[in-house]
Design a protein around this motif. Sequence first.
Motif, short mmCIF file in Angstrom:
data_model
loop_
_atom_site.label_atom_id
_atom_site.label_comp_id
_atom_site.label_asym_id
_atom_site.label_seq_id
_atom_site.Cartn_x
_atom_site.Cartn_y
_atom_site.Cartn_z
N LEU A 1 0.83 -1.20 0.00
CA LEU A 1 0.00 0.00 0.00
C LEU A 1 0.86 1.26 0.00
O LEU A 1 0.56 2.24 -0.68
N GLY A 2 1.97 1.23 0.73
CA GLY A 2 2.88 2.36 0.75
C GLY A 2 3.50 2.64 -0.60
O GLY A 2 3.58 3.79 -1.04
N LEU A 3 3.92 1.59 -1.30
CA LEU A 3 4.47 1.77 -2.64
C LEU A 3 3.43 2.33 -3.61
O LEU A 3 3.73 3.18 -4.44
N PHE A 4 2.19 1.85 -3.48
CA PHE A 4 1.11 2.35 -4.33
C PHE A 4 0.86 3.83 -4.06
O PHE A 4 0.71 4.63 -4.99
N LEU A 5 0.83 4.23 -2.77
CA LEU A 5 0.61 5.64 -2.44
C LEU A 5 1.76 6.52 -2.91
O LEU A 5 1.54 7.66 -3.32
N ILE A 6 2.97 6.01 -2.83
CA ILE A 6 4.11 6.78 -3.33
C ILE A 6 3.98 7.02 -4.83
O ILE A 6 4.18 8.14 -5.31
N LEU A 7 3.62 5.99 -5.57
CA LEU A 7 3.47 6.12 -7.02
C LEU A 7 2.34 7.08 -7.37
O LEU A 7 2.52 8.01 -8.18
N VAL A 8 1.17 6.88 -6.78
CA VAL A 8 0.02 7.73 -7.09
C VAL A 8 0.28 9.17 -6.63
O VAL A 8 -0.04 10.13 -7.34
N GLY A 9 0.86 9.34 -5.46
CA GLY A 9 1.14 10.67 -4.95
C GLY A 9 2.15 11.43 -5.79
O GLY A 9 2.02 12.63 -6.00
N THR A 10 3.16 10.73 -6.27
CA THR A 10 4.15 11.37 -7.12
C THR A 10 3.53 11.85 -8.42
O THR A 10 3.81 12.96 -8.89
N ILE A 11 2.66 11.05 -8.99
CA ILE A 11 1.97 11.47 -10.21
C ILE A 11 1.05 12.65 -9.92
O ILE A 11 0.96 13.59 -10.72
N ALA A 12 0.38 12.64 -8.76
CA ALA A 12 -0.53 13.74 -8.41
C ALA A 12 0.24 15.04 -8.19
O ALA A 12 -0.26 16.12 -8.51
N VAL A 13 1.45 14.97 -7.65
CA VAL A 13 2.25 16.18 -7.45
C VAL A 13 2.80 16.68 -8.79
O VAL A 13 2.82 17.88 -9.05
N ALA A 14 3.23 15.76 -9.64
CA ALA A 14 3.82 16.17 -10.91
C ALA A 14 2.79 16.73 -11.88
O ALA A 14 3.08 17.66 -12.63
N PHE A 15 1.60 16.17 -11.88
CA PHE A 15 0.56 16.58 -12.82
C PHE A 15 -0.74 16.90 -12.07
O PHE A 15 -1.71 16.15 -12.17
N PRO A 16 -0.79 18.00 -11.31
CA PRO A 16 -2.01 18.31 -10.55
C PRO A 16 -3.12 18.80 -11.48
O PRO A 16 -2.86 19.36 -12.54
N ARG A 17 -4.37 18.60 -11.06
CA ARG A 17 -5.51 19.11 -11.84
C ARG A 17 -5.51 20.63 -11.79
O ARG A 17 -5.58 21.28 -12.79
N GLU A 18 -5.45 21.16 -10.58
CA GLU A 18 -5.34 22.62 -10.41
C GLU A 18 -3.87 22.93 -10.19
O GLU A 18 -3.25 22.40 -9.29
N THR B 1 -2.04 24.98 -8.65
CA THR B 1 -1.78 25.95 -7.59
C THR B 1 -0.80 25.32 -6.61
O THR B 1 -0.66 24.11 -6.53
N TYR B 2 -0.13 26.19 -5.87
CA TYR B 2 0.83 25.68 -4.90
C TYR B 2 0.14 24.97 -3.75
O TYR B 2 0.67 24.00 -3.20
N LEU B 3 -1.07 25.40 -3.40
CA LEU B 3 -1.81 24.73 -2.33
C LEU B 3 -2.20 23.32 -2.75
O LEU B 3 -2.10 22.38 -1.95
N ALA B 4 -2.60 23.13 -4.00
CA ALA B 4 -2.94 21.78 -4.48
C ALA B 4 -1.71 20.89 -4.46
O ALA B 4 -1.79 19.72 -4.08
N ARG B 5 -0.57 21.42 -4.84
CA ARG B 5 0.66 20.62 -4.79
C ARG B 5 1.06 20.29 -3.36
O ARG B 5 1.56 19.21 -3.09
N LEU B 6 0.83 21.22 -2.45
CA LEU B 6 1.14 20.96 -1.04
C LEU B 6 0.26 19.85 -0.50
O LEU B 6 0.74 18.94 0.18
#
Length: 79
Positions: free
Chosen positions: A7-24, A26-31
């Motif tokens: 689960l940790g590896l999955f969250l790292i992968l998904v989270g990294t993609i979410a930080v690199a390509f955010p929908r919005e 904004t800096y708050l969304a990336r935070l």
Amino acid sequence: MTPEFVLGLFLILVGTIAVAFPREKTYLARLINLEIPGWGVLLVMLSYNEALALLTFGGVTTLTVYLFARVLQKKEGAL
């Protein structure tokens, strides 16, 4: 492999993609998205040693939130 590790590896992968390509973009969304891989790292470390995981997670989270808050303040002041 324990469930925490997978689960940790999955969250790292998904989270990294979410930080690199955010929908919005904004800096708050990336935070906020940065917390997802942080929890993934915590779960990976929990599969090895609980005390090490909790101390590292507390220290890293404190530093990253402080740094991103400073970036947000400087960006808002520049606008």
